[in-house]
Every structure is written in structure tokens, then in C-alpha cells.
Design an enzyme around this catalytic site. Structure first.
Site, PDB file in Angstrom:
ATOM      1  N   SER A  85       0.808  -1.216   0.000  1.00  0.00           N
ATOM      2  CA  SER A  85       0.000   0.000   0.000  1.00  0.00           C
ATOM      3  C   SER A  85       0.839   1.264   0.000  1.00  0.00           C
ATOM      4  CB  SER A  85      -0.917   0.004   1.227  1.00  0.00           C
ATOM      5  OG  SER A  85      -0.140   0.088   2.398  1.00  0.00           O
ATOM      6  N   LYS A 135       2.956   9.753   4.045  1.00  0.00           N
ATOM      7  CA  LYS A 135       3.001  10.772   3.007  1.00  0.00           C
ATOM      8  C   LYS A 135       3.620  12.064   3.525  1.00  0.00           C
ATOM      9  CE  LYS A 135      -0.423   9.016  -0.036  1.00  0.00           C
ATOM     10  NZ  LYS A 135      -0.461   7.761   0.675  1.00  0.00           N
TER      11      LYS A 135
END
Lengths: 217, 217
Positions: free
Chosen positions: B136, B175
DNA sequence: CATAGCATCGAACGGATGTTCCAGTCAATG
DNA sequence: CATTGACTGGAACATCCGTTCGATGCTATG
């Protein structure tokens, strides 16, 4: 290894602490004073027990002759690898050939990567590191600035990730290697990307990828 | 540092060799015997000179009270960090909260990542490691099986790469963080991929990404 | 209770070890 | 030649420090 009593554990802990501070082991009387034990013979007695249990090694009739067997393993550089960073790797550049790894490997001022052996997995001989320049290897999940560790070898088994120099294209790439008859399939680590097919004599294997390290500034 | 005479250099070399072998420094008489010097006073005299030159440190009236100042730096595990791998990180799972890092950090059998301090860059306090499960996070150039090192913190500066828990989506992601008014922009490390926009109160910062490590099997 | 094993204690012994003092040797210098 | 400074020798001294021994509790165990 048999367990230790509380006092024995205290002694062992103190020895470890002392050696961290002083670079040399404590004497029996150092231990005695720290733990406020009334007699040196008590310390000696417990040290014998600790030695029998296998936690330390003693050198008879030698002052400070205590060695921690436990530490030899995890401690210190003995299990620590200093891998020389011998240059850069980029799409348009051939991989620099490390001259003699041994002589420059542990140099004080040389740029080195220090990692534990579990990230190398195997003989550290012939291993070197390169700093990645550019984004040409994002398909191998390798970013600009990453450090890749390679093991020098000129052949590869199918499925190994290798650094190859493509003679025609005159560029370096890092991909999984599959020899298929006369041709070679070079598969990016990123499964969503397409492989490259080329002739076997066009690929020049530079080394096998061992590990990748990225430090976020 | 002033230079040493041949004899003094021999003494210094022998001390280094002795400490590699024995875990404790040599006595004056050890040095005397090894180099076949006729008197302990000669060794003592030369040790004083070597100490003045700054190569060693001596602890007076202490047996084996010689320490190599040279080695303290490059030496051994002192500059080696053992970071505990406290669990896994995956898209659908919250990041495990490491209980008390100190107590479990250096456990003998605990899974640890050993790296040099240059890959951490800064205080190693509050740093822990997680093993990545699943694909992922390929958008952050992180693969299945990678080990990510995080520094625990609950806030972030714009531009820092952080591990966040998205409350609504009930998933973890890694992120670059940008606070834009009421909203948050989460930008993948891979520049070719699109950012995520979400409300600020939907993101729960778990820690800041410090480094990434990938060992090729 | 008697016994044995374990842990502790105090003291002394003796070798190990750092320190000091004095006497040299040798090369360089004036 | 005399002097000086760097270095080496030999020996003794004073601790430092590991070892040993006898004695004392303490806790099972029967």
C-alpha cells in the site's frame, strides 16, 4: 543459561555499566564498594557463580580480569559493518569500480554506511555502497539520495535483483534478472511497471542488490 | 598531535592489540614483557609522554588504567544504534503504540534494527521501527517487507513525511504533510502520483519518517 | 533436632601492579 | 671537554587486588 539471584544480577549490571564508562573492567573491590558488600570474598564467590552460569569469563590472578561474554556478540563493531560508499549510481553513468575495498573501507574520513549484519545477510566481502543520483530508479522503488548496497558479482541467478550496465543504451539500471534463452528480461521491482527485454550480450552485470537505505533529511 | 618515537609507537600499537584481544587494557609489566624492555620505569616514562601527546588517558594508581582516546570515537557500538522493531505497519492497521521503548529496546531477543547514527540524524530518543506489510505504500517508494524508522511525534511541519492514521478511511498511510488552512494535503513521495486532500481533523499523526531500510532476501 | 547446602562475613596472605629514586647511556651543542 | 636533554636501566617501595580460610547464619529436608 541458568538464572541469577538479585545480587548476582546487580553485580553483572554494574560490571556492564562500569565498562561502558571506563573502558576497563572493575576490580572486585570496585564492585564491593558500589553494592556496599561487606567483604571481597562475597564478590569473589558471586563472580564464580556468574562465571559458572556463563555470563562472564574470568582470568585468574589478573587484576580486572573480567570479560563479559554476553557483549562480545551484540556489542561493538564486531557485529557492525562499515560499508564504504565508493561513488554514485545514476542512469547515465557506469558503476564505478571500487579499487581495493579493504584499504579504503575502514578509513577514518571515508564516507561509510554503518549497518548491522542482519541487513546484509551473508558474507560482507565484496560489498560496497553507492549513492543514487536522479529518479531513474523509481521503478525499483529507489529514490534520489538513497544508498544502495551491492555485492560485486558478474553473473546472476534468475530472480535476483542486479545492477546492470546496458551496453547499447549506455545506461545503468537496477532490475530483477531473468535469463530467457538468448534474451534477458529485466523486471522492475514495482509490479505495476513493464519489464525490459534485451539481448543477453547487451547486459553487463555489475553486482547484486543487497539492501537499500533511505535517510529522510 | 605531536609525533611519537618508534618505541612509543610500539607501545601504543601493543596497547591497541591487547585491548582487541582481551577486553581490558594491559599492565605496565605486560607492555614491558612484550617489548622486552628491561624496566617498568621505562614503560611508565614513555606512557607519560604518550599521554602528554594526547594519545591515551591514564588513571593514576589504578591498575590497567590506560584508555585509548583515539578509539572512543570510531569505536564499537558506542556509535551504534539498536532500534526496536515494535510491530508492523500496514494500510488497514493502526500503528502499534510502543509501550515503553527503553525497557524493551535493548532486549536480547527482541527484534532490533542496527544502524549507524548517520542514518538517523539527530536524537535517537523516541525512535522506533516497524516492518511494512503489503504494497500500500509503493507510492512512498516503500515496498512490502521494508523496515521504516519513525520518530514518535504528534505534530508535523509542512513538508515532513509522516505516518498518519486516517480516521474516516480507517487506514494508515505514509506521506508528505502539508497543512493548507482547514485541510491537509498528503503528497506521495513518488512525484508522479496524485496527492490526497482531507480535513485536518481526519488525520492523526503517528510519527515522522526518519529512514527506510530494505534488505533483499 | 540434626544435617547439608547456600550465601555471607571478616581477616589475612601473597602476588600483581603503579610509582619513585638514582644511576647510567647517548647524541647534540657550545 | 662540559653540559644539557631525551631516553634507558635497576631496584625498591607502597598499594592494589585476587585468593583463601575459618566462622556464622539461613533455609530446606528428613
Amino acid at each position: 543459561m541458568k538464572p541469577l539471584t538479585g545480587r548476582q544480577q546487580s553485580i553483572l549490571d554494574y560490571i556492564a555499566r562500569f565498562m561502558d564508562d571506563n573502558d576497563y573492567p572493575p576490580t572486585i573491590r570496585d564492585i564491593q564498594a558500589e553494592l556496599t558488600i561487606s567483604s571481597t570474598s562475597v564478590v569473589d564467590y558471586n563472580l564464580k557463580v556468574i562465571e559458572e552460569r556463563g555470563y562472564i569469563r574470568r582470568n585468574r590472578n589478573i587484576s580486572r580480569g573480567i570479560e563479559l561474554v554476553q557483549r562480545d556478540r551484540s556489542r561493538r563493531g564486531s557485529s557492525m559493518l562499515s560499508i564504504p560508499i565508493v561513488g554514485q549510481i545514476a542512469a547515465g553513468l557506469p558503476i564505478p569500480v571500487p579499487g581495493d575495498l579493504e584499504s579504503m573501507g575502514t578509513g577514518e574520513d571515508a564516507d561509510v554506511l554503518e549497518v548491522g549484519p542482519e541487513l546484509i545477510g551473508g558474507n560482507p566481502a565484496g560489498v560496497f555502497a553507492l549513492r543514487v543520483r536522479g529518479h531513474s530508479m523509481v521503478d525499483a522503488l529507489i529514490n534520489d539520495g538513497d544508498i544502495v548496497v551491492l555485492r560485486r558479482q558478474e553473473t546472476a541467478q534468475n530472480g535476483e535483483t542486479v545492477a546492470v550496465w546496458l551496453r547499447e543504451e549506455r545506461e545503468t539500471t537496477l532490475k530483477k534478472f531473468f535469463l530467457e534463452g538468448e534474451n534477458v528480461r529485466l523486471q522492475p521491482a514495482n509490479v505495476t511497471m513493464e519489464p525490459i527485454y534485451t539481448r543477453a550480450d547487451n547486459v553487463e552485470i555489475q553486482g547484486k542488490l543487497v539492501s537499500v537505505h533511505r535517510s529522510i533529511s
